[in-house]
Design an enzyme around this catalytic site. Structure first.
Site, PDB file in Angstrom:
ATOM      1  N   HIS A 187       0.924  -1.050   0.070  1.00  0.00           N
ATOM      2  CA  HIS A 187      -0.098  -0.071  -0.052  1.00  0.00           C
ATOM      3  C   HIS A 187       0.787   1.216  -0.058  1.00  0.00           C
ATOM      4  O   HIS A 187       0.623   2.130  -0.784  1.00  0.00           O
ATOM      5  CB  HIS A 187      -1.014  -0.191   1.175  1.00  0.00           C
ATOM      6  CG  HIS A 187      -1.585   1.328   1.476  1.00  0.00           C
ATOM      7  ND1 HIS A 187      -2.662   1.663   0.567  1.00  0.00           N
ATOM      8  CD2 HIS A 187      -1.491   2.218   2.156  1.00  0.00           C
ATOM      9  CE1 HIS A 187      -3.304   2.879   0.931  1.00  0.00           C
ATOM     10  NE2 HIS A 187      -2.354   3.286   1.654  1.00  0.00           N
ATOM     11  N   ARG A 294      -5.090  -3.311 -18.028  1.00  0.00           N
ATOM     12  CA  ARG A 294      -5.137  -4.655 -17.525  1.00  0.00           C
ATOM     13  C   ARG A 294      -6.371  -4.580 -16.747  1.00  0.00           C
ATOM     14  O   ARG A 294      -6.462  -4.228 -15.659  1.00  0.00           O
ATOM     15  CB  ARG A 294      -3.765  -4.663 -16.529  1.00  0.00           C
ATOM     16  CG  ARG A 294      -2.482  -4.969 -17.342  1.00  0.00           C
ATOM     17  CD  ARG A 294      -1.513  -5.224 -16.298  1.00  0.00           C
ATOM     18  NE  ARG A 294      -0.224  -5.580 -16.919  1.00  0.00           N
ATOM     19  CZ  ARG A 294       0.552  -4.720 -17.174  1.00  0.00           C
ATOM     20  NH1 ARG A 294       0.765  -3.669 -16.653  1.00  0.00           N
ATOM     21  NH2 ARG A 294       1.993  -5.188 -17.596  1.00  0.00           N
ATOM     22  N   ARG A 330      -7.489  -4.649 -22.814  1.00  0.00           N
ATOM     23  CA  ARG A 330      -7.192  -6.248 -22.854  1.00  0.00           C
ATOM     24  C   ARG A 330      -8.025  -7.179 -22.193  1.00  0.00           C
ATOM     25  O   ARG A 330      -8.387  -6.730 -21.225  1.00  0.00           O
ATOM     26  CB  ARG A 330      -5.695  -6.469 -22.342  1.00  0.00           C
ATOM     27  CG  ARG A 330      -5.470  -7.800 -22.303  1.00  0.00           C
ATOM     28  CD  ARG A 330      -3.910  -8.121 -22.114  1.00  0.00           C
ATOM     29  NE  ARG A 330      -3.713  -8.085 -20.482  1.00  0.00           N
ATOM     30  CZ  ARG A 330      -2.597  -8.057 -19.875  1.00  0.00           C
ATOM     31  NH1 ARG A 330      -1.400  -8.139 -20.499  1.00  0.00           N
ATOM     32  NH2 ARG A 330      -2.462  -7.890 -18.672  1.00  0.00           N
ATOM     33  N   GLU A 429       3.319 -12.171 -27.490  1.00  0.00           N
ATOM     34  CA  GLU A 429       3.973 -12.478 -26.205  1.00  0.00           C
ATOM     35  C   GLU A 429       4.122 -14.214 -26.041  1.00  0.00           C
ATOM     36  O   GLU A 429       4.909 -14.489 -25.006  1.00  0.00           O
ATOM     37  CB  GLU A 429       3.295 -12.129 -24.870  1.00  0.00           C
ATOM     38  CG  GLU A 429       2.028 -12.495 -24.768  1.00  0.00           C
ATOM     39  CD  GLU A 429       1.177 -11.739 -23.632  1.00  0.00           C
ATOM     40  OE1 GLU A 429       1.845 -11.191 -22.629  1.00  0.00           O
ATOM     41  OE2 GLU A 429      -0.155 -11.904 -23.475  1.00  0.00           O
ATOM     42  N   ASN A 452       7.193  -8.497 -21.268  1.00  0.00           N
ATOM     43  CA  ASN A 452       7.331  -9.297 -20.087  1.00  0.00           C
ATOM     44  C   ASN A 452       7.121 -10.861 -20.506  1.00  0.00           C
ATOM     45  O   ASN A 452       8.270 -11.540 -19.703  1.00  0.00           O
ATOM     46  CB  ASN A 452       6.158  -8.976 -19.113  1.00  0.00           C
ATOM     47  CG  ASN A 452       6.386  -7.394 -18.997  1.00  0.00           C
ATOM     48  OD1 ASN A 452       7.494  -6.640 -19.206  1.00  0.00           O
ATOM     49  ND2 ASN A 452       5.282  -6.834 -18.336  1.00  0.00           N
ATOM     50  N   ASP A 453       6.144 -11.116 -21.130  1.00  0.00           N
ATOM     51  CA  ASP A 453       5.815 -12.580 -21.186  1.00  0.00           C
ATOM     52  C   ASP A 453       6.861 -13.171 -22.159  1.00  0.00           C
ATOM     53  O   ASP A 453       7.449 -14.352 -22.060  1.00  0.00           O
ATOM     54  CB  ASP A 453       4.451 -12.870 -21.484  1.00  0.00           C
ATOM     55  CG  ASP A 453       3.766 -13.101 -20.106  1.00  0.00           C
ATOM     56  OD1 ASP A 453       4.063 -13.800 -19.101  1.00  0.00           O
ATOM     57  OD2 ASP A 453       2.606 -12.655 -20.142  1.00  0.00           O
ATOM     58  N   ARG A 463       9.736 -15.203 -15.556  1.00  0.00           N
ATOM     59  CA  ARG A 463       9.957 -13.860 -15.104  1.00  0.00           C
ATOM     60  C   ARG A 463       9.793 -13.357 -13.689  1.00  0.00           C
ATOM     61  O   ARG A 463      10.278 -12.267 -13.342  1.00  0.00           O
ATOM     62  CB  ARG A 463       8.726 -12.877 -15.793  1.00  0.00           C
ATOM     63  CG  ARG A 463       7.296 -13.072 -15.330  1.00  0.00           C
ATOM     64  CD  ARG A 463       6.389 -12.532 -16.453  1.00  0.00           C
ATOM     65  NE  ARG A 463       6.024 -11.403 -15.908  1.00  0.00           N
ATOM     66  CZ  ARG A 463       4.775 -10.894 -16.511  1.00  0.00           C
ATOM     67  NH1 ARG A 463       4.340 -11.509 -17.855  1.00  0.00           N
ATOM     68  NH2 ARG A 463       3.982  -9.848 -16.075  1.00  0.00           N
ATOM     69  N   CYS A 500       3.518  -2.883 -25.006  1.00  0.00           N
ATOM     70  CA  CYS A 500       3.025  -2.396 -23.716  1.00  0.00           C
ATOM     71  C   CYS A 500       3.701  -3.270 -22.499  1.00  0.00           C
ATOM     72  O   CYS A 500       3.127  -3.085 -21.376  1.00  0.00           O
ATOM     73  CB  CYS A 500       1.524  -2.790 -23.623  1.00  0.00           C
ATOM     74  SG  CYS A 500       0.961  -4.705 -24.117  1.00  0.00           S
TER      75      CYS A 500
HETATM   76  C1  PEP Z   1       3.813  -8.303 -21.021  1.00  0.00           C
HETATM   77  O1  PEP Z   1       3.474  -9.740 -20.703  1.00  0.00           O
HETATM   78  O2  PEP Z   1       4.538  -7.882 -21.442  1.00  0.00           O
HETATM   79  C2  PEP Z   1       2.549  -7.836 -20.569  1.00  0.00           C
HETATM   80  C3  PEP Z   1       2.094  -6.409 -20.884  1.00  0.00           C
HETATM   81  O3  PEP Z   1       1.369  -8.405 -20.008  1.00  0.00           O
HETATM   82  P1  PEP Z   1       1.332  -8.674 -18.271  1.00  0.00           P
HETATM   83  O4  PEP Z   1       2.733  -8.005 -17.706  1.00  0.00           O
HETATM   84  O5  PEP Z   1      -0.032  -8.171 -17.753  1.00  0.00           O
HETATM   85  O6  PEP Z   1       1.335 -10.248 -18.637  1.00  0.00           O
HETATM   86 MG    MG Z   2       1.674 -10.847 -20.588  1.00  0.00          MG
END
Ligand code: PEP
Ligand code: MG
Length: 568
Positions: A187, A294, A330, A429, A452-453, A463, A500
């Site tokens: 928080h 998200r 999304r 991704e 990220n994925d 990750r 993103c």
């Molecule tokens: C990603 O995977 O880069 C992404 C933007 O989605 P999330 O981080 O919500 O999996």
């Molecule tokens: Mg993702």
């Protein structure tokens, strides 16, 4: 004596000032067993305490949307029939005192939340602890210490700050926070980022190492607190603060500019959001739209799957706030590390390769229908686009497109408005989506790269696994080549590619991504000025030549060196 203490940076910046030690009153819980004759009286005490706290919440005036969110969440938690029933049954069946019943009920709920895998939900245990504490004060007739009582500028040092603490604090007097507990999604971290207050959390024992009134430097760039530092150190930091303020001032003038390079290439700089509050922040920071909403946070904060109506209201508000600017919503990306408190996920060996995102939506058509209809209806109020996560095949897009057409038909029959030409894009991704990108682009309107994925799947590196985090690298040549390929495929088809994933927020990567031809950067709000600054001062043709050079490299170290050598 001067010393230095380390922790996790929760909100970047530097604060210099006096420490204010914020200590909670320690409450003794009466664990004796009560006579049956006292049961009704104890139940009444518990009910009155809960009602008193509900009244406080009803009378509290929120100073921001974020604070109102905290108050609303607490109202909901403290009115939860399960909470009240559990307390009462402990008094009735186990002859507990009301404070013992309250303590045990809250402890059980907190440990249930803390066991969840999801960081975000884990941290929501704080809300339970918080309401438990507030009701306990009512039971015991204690008036708690409050950050509303601050009377001079200070850096607040605490074991942990609860939403109730920060919701009443005089924020103009708080220069920074340093907490013993907490992580990046705690928080304190969220509130500090929202209010742009420098903060360090997870410091373990700052409360026992700093005294009330100590002079401290909170270096929330390096994650360090300096206690009673020497005069020359103070002067060095004062100079750094001036430099940071000047840079902030410079970037604040850039944040509302168009992102056009010196030689005329325009790209979009938009933001990632998880809530309407994030959207306000993004817009304040100069975002020209939303590249990723998200929506799973809407689902995670609820105690059941949110209805079409609930979702529609949120999406509509976001669309209206944005006007002509794009809003990429999304569809539910749950599973993997994101769970729901009201839904039992099957135990899986490999949750990241398991039942997640669209795979769940296809199996739970009612849930998917509510969301797609809500998005479609919101599309009548702005520039809404659909974004699909975790795509691995053309047939998945075809399936969603068919569902979208089916729900459009339903809405037509119901005389409800929506955008007939709503665009549908996909997240890139998964490795499969790169290899079949030419086919995928024929069935959708745009790509958005989720680095990220993508990085975790391309490199086979979890990750979230700290042990192998050194192997997780967006600058790996395989990741960079995949990104370039995706951009080229979309352009060949006359379409566009955004990003993103977190790499889009990394200003170190901006010039390279610009040179690769990326059309849209969807970033965290605080990075927008910095990223626009790089784009505005870049020459696209030169950036392209640089990207070509980098794409021929085969080692991360070489790539890093090339980027470091740029004078940006
Ligand atoms: C990603 O995977 O880069 C992404 C933007 O989605 P999330 O981080 O919500 O999996
Ligand atoms: Mg993702």
């Amino acid at each position: 004596m001067n010393k230095s203490l380390k922790g996790i940076v929760a909100s970047k910046g530097i604060a210099i000032g006096k420490a204010y030690i914020f200590e909670k009153v320690k409450v003794e819980v009466d664990k004796s067993k009560i006579d049956n004759s006292r049961i009704n009286e104890e139940i009444k005490r518990a009910r009155t305490a809960i009602e008193d706290y509900q009244n406080d919440l009803n009378n509290q005036v929120a100073s921001s949307e974020e604070i109102q969110g905290v108050i609303d969440a607490h109202k909901e938690l403290v009115s939860d029939p399960y909470l009240i029933q559990t307390i009462e049954s402990k008094i009735e069946d186990q002859n507990y005192t009301s404070d013992h019943a309250l303590k045990e009920t809250i402890d059980e709920m907190v440990s249930m939340m803390a066991m969840l895998d999801d960081e975000y939900l884990k941290e929501r245990a704080t809300d339970y602890k918080d309401i438990g504490e507030m009701v306990m004060y009512k039971l015991k007739g204690i008036v708690p210490k409050s950050l509303a009582d601050l009377d001079e500028e200070c850096i607040v040092i605490a074991e942990e700050l609860t939403p109730s603490d920060t919701s009443v604090m005089k924020k103009e007097l708080v220069l920074g926070f340093a907490n013993d507990l907490g992580g990046k999604t705690s928080h304190t971290s969220i509130i500090a980022q929202t209010l742009s207050i420098p903060a360090i959390v997870g410091m373990k024992d700052i409360t026992s190492n700093v005294k009330h009134g100590d002079f401290i430097i909170l270096d929330a760039l390096e994650g360090e607190v300096l206690v009673n530092p020497a005069e020359e150190v103070i002067q060095k930091y004062q100079a750094l603060v001036l430099e940071l303020e000047a840079e902030e001032e410079r970037l604040s003038k850039i944040k509302d500019k168009d992102s056009i390079t010196l030689d005329g290439r325009e790209v979009e700089v938009v933001c990632n959001i998880g809530s309407l509050t994030d959207l306000d922040l993004g817009l304040e920071n100069g975002a020209r739209g939303v590249g990723l909403f998200r929506t799973e946070f809407l689902y995670m904060e609820s105690n059941q799957f949110p209805s079409e109506e609930t979702q529609f209201e949120v999406y509509k508000k976001a669309a209206e706030k944005l006007g002509d600017m794009p809003l990429l919503i999304r569809t539910l990306d749950i599973g993997g590390d994101k769970e729901l408190p009201y839904f039992e996920f099957p135990k899986e060996e490999n949750p990241f390769l398991g039942w997640r995102a669209l795979r769940i939506c296809f199996d739970m058509e009612d849930v998917f229908r509510a969301q797609l209809r809500a998005i479609l209806r919101a599309s009548a109020f702005g520039n809404v686009k659909i974004l699909l996560p975790m795509i691995i095949s053309v047939s998945e897009i075809k399936k969603v497109n068919a569902l979208v057409e089916k729900y459009k038909e339903e809405l037509r029959r119901e005389n409800r408005e929506f955008n007939e030409n709503i665009e549908v894009g996909i997240m890139i991704e998964t490795p499969a989506s790169i290899l079949i990108a030419e086919g995928l682009i024929q069935h959708c309107d745009y790509f958005s790269i989720g680095t990220n994925d993508l990085t975790q799947y391309l490199l086979a590196v979890d990750r979230g696994n700290e042990k192998i985090s050194h192997l997780y690298d967006n600058y790996h040549p395989a990741v960079l080549r995949a990104i370039k390929h995706i951009i080229d495929v979309s352009h060949k088809a006359g379409k566009w590619t955004g990003m993103c994933g977190s790499m889009a927020s990394d200003s170190h990567a901006t010039y390279l991504l610009l040179g690769m031809g990326l059309d849209e950067f969807s970033t965290v709000g605080s990075q927008i000025g910095k990223i626009k600054d790089i784009i505005i001062n870049a020459n696209y043709e030169e950036a392209k030549a640089f990207a070509d050079k980098v794409l021929s490299m085969t080692e991360v170290e070489e790539i890093e060196r090339a980027i470091d050598s740029l004078e940006i």
